[in-house]
Design a protein around this motif. Structure first.
Motif, mmCIF file in Angstrom:
data_model
loop_
_atom_site.group_PDB
_atom_site.id
_atom_site.type_symbol
_atom_site.label_atom_id
_atom_site.label_comp_id
_atom_site.label_asym_id
_atom_site.label_seq_id
_atom_site.Cartn_x
_atom_site.Cartn_y
_atom_site.Cartn_z
ATOM 1 N N GLY A 184 0.829 -1.201 0.000
ATOM 2 C CA GLY A 184 0.000 0.000 0.000
ATOM 3 C C GLY A 184 0.859 1.245 0.000
ATOM 4 O O GLY A 184 2.075 1.187 0.234
ATOM 5 N N LEU A 185 0.243 2.376 -0.246
ATOM 6 C CA LEU A 185 0.985 3.634 -0.274
ATOM 7 C C LEU A 185 1.671 3.930 1.048
ATOM 8 O O LEU A 185 2.707 4.596 1.072
ATOM 9 N N SER A 186 1.138 3.428 2.147
ATOM 10 C CA SER A 186 1.777 3.651 3.448
ATOM 11 C C SER A 186 3.121 2.931 3.561
ATOM 12 O O SER A 186 3.893 3.202 4.482
ATOM 13 N N ASP A 187 3.420 2.041 2.635
ATOM 14 C CA ASP A 187 4.694 1.312 2.625
ATOM 15 C C ASP A 187 5.774 2.037 1.824
ATOM 16 O O ASP A 187 6.898 1.541 1.705
ATOM 17 N N ALA A 188 5.462 3.189 1.283
ATOM 18 C CA ALA A 188 6.330 3.843 0.299
ATOM 19 C C ALA A 188 7.744 4.088 0.807
ATOM 20 O O ALA A 188 8.716 3.827 0.086
ATOM 21 N N ASP A 189 7.906 4.597 2.014
ATOM 22 C CA ASP A 189 9.258 4.896 2.508
ATOM 23 C C ASP A 189 10.119 3.634 2.527
ATOM 24 O O ASP A 189 11.281 3.651 2.098
ATOM 25 N N GLU A 190 9.571 2.552 3.040
ATOM 26 C CA GLU A 190 10.329 1.305 3.115
ATOM 27 C C GLU A 190 10.576 0.718 1.731
ATOM 28 O O GLU A 190 11.638 0.152 1.457
ATOM 29 N N LEU A 191 9.613 0.869 0.821
ATOM 30 C CA LEU A 191 9.792 0.373 -0.542
ATOM 31 C C LEU A 191 10.892 1.145 -1.272
ATOM 32 O O LEU A 191 11.674 0.554 -2.014
ATOM 33 N N ILE B 207 14.836 5.672 -6.645
ATOM 34 C CA ILE B 207 13.552 6.212 -7.072
ATOM 35 C C ILE B 207 13.046 7.162 -6.001
ATOM 36 O O ILE B 207 13.205 6.907 -4.809
ATOM 37 N N GLU B 208 12.482 8.255 -6.440
ATOM 38 C CA GLU B 208 11.874 9.223 -5.519
ATOM 39 C C GLU B 208 10.560 8.637 -4.996
ATOM 40 O O GLU B 208 9.870 7.900 -5.703
ATOM 41 N N LYS B 209 10.227 9.014 -3.763
ATOM 42 C CA LYS B 209 9.005 8.503 -3.145
ATOM 43 C C LYS B 209 7.775 8.847 -3.989
ATOM 44 O O LYS B 209 6.894 8.004 -4.172
ATOM 45 N N SER B 210 7.716 10.045 -4.533
ATOM 46 C CA SER B 210 6.541 10.440 -5.321
ATOM 47 C C SER B 210 6.404 9.564 -6.569
ATOM 48 O O SER B 210 5.294 9.171 -6.935
ATOM 49 N N ALA B 211 7.517 9.249 -7.206
ATOM 50 C CA ALA B 211 7.478 8.390 -8.399
ATOM 51 C C ALA B 211 7.063 6.975 -8.022
ATOM 52 O O ALA B 211 6.274 6.335 -8.723
ATOM 53 N N LEU B 212 7.592 6.478 -6.909
ATOM 54 C CA LEU B 212 7.216 5.140 -6.453
ATOM 55 C C LEU B 212 5.719 5.090 -6.148
ATOM 56 O O LEU B 212 5.033 4.146 -6.546
#
Length: 150
Positions: A9-16, A27-32
């Motif tokens: 989910g989007l809440s996983d973005a930092d770890e991803l 990759i930038e967080k916004s792009a991910l």
């Protein structure tokens, strides 16, 4: 260690973003987040994460159902990584099991993946899991402008 495999989910973005870096991709967080949202809209693609008991995401696998003119449909692993500190604990195997199950639910039996030629340790893991080397190839990329020249 308890591991839960669940859809990303989007809440996983930092770890991803961090895990993508361990895989060798910046990759930038916004792009991910943009990519993850597009994958979420595609019924033939998914990303699953491995989450430990404290809630940290320590791995992910991307999958896509590919249909090509010249061969039967297949599931392609588009990315697989486990945090370097937690490797060799069967987390990647659990992620692959999930991807294979997702593929069966998509009605596809064949699973393929690509792995960089320098990842010998990963290659051995895939062979031990049951994959076979079926092809060696070069990958070519072309980046082009989105606007037509005037």
């Amino acid at each position: 260690m308890g591991i839960t495999i669940r859809p990303a989910g989007l809440s996983d973005a930092d770890e991803l973003v961090t895990l993508c870096g361990q895989l060798g991709y910046t990759i930038e967080k916004s792009a991910l987040c943009h990519n993850l949202a597009m994958i979420g809209e595609n019924p033939h693609a998914a990303v699953f994460v491995a989450q430990v008991e404290n809630g940290a995401v320590v791995g992910f696998i991307g999958v896509e159902r590919r249909v090509m003119l010249e061969s039967p449909p297949r599931i392609e692993i588009t990315g697989l990584v486990v945090d370097a500190a937690l490797r060799r604990q069967r987390i990647a195997s659990r992620l692959l099991d999930t991807a294979c199950g997702w593929g069966r639910r998509q009605g596809v039996a064949r699973v393929v993946l690509r792995s960089s030629s320098q990842r010998a340790e990963a290659h051995q893991f895939y062979l031990d899991y049951g994959f076979e080397i079926t092809k060696q190839q070069l990958v070519f990329a072309l980046t082009q402008a989105l606007e037509e020249p005037t």
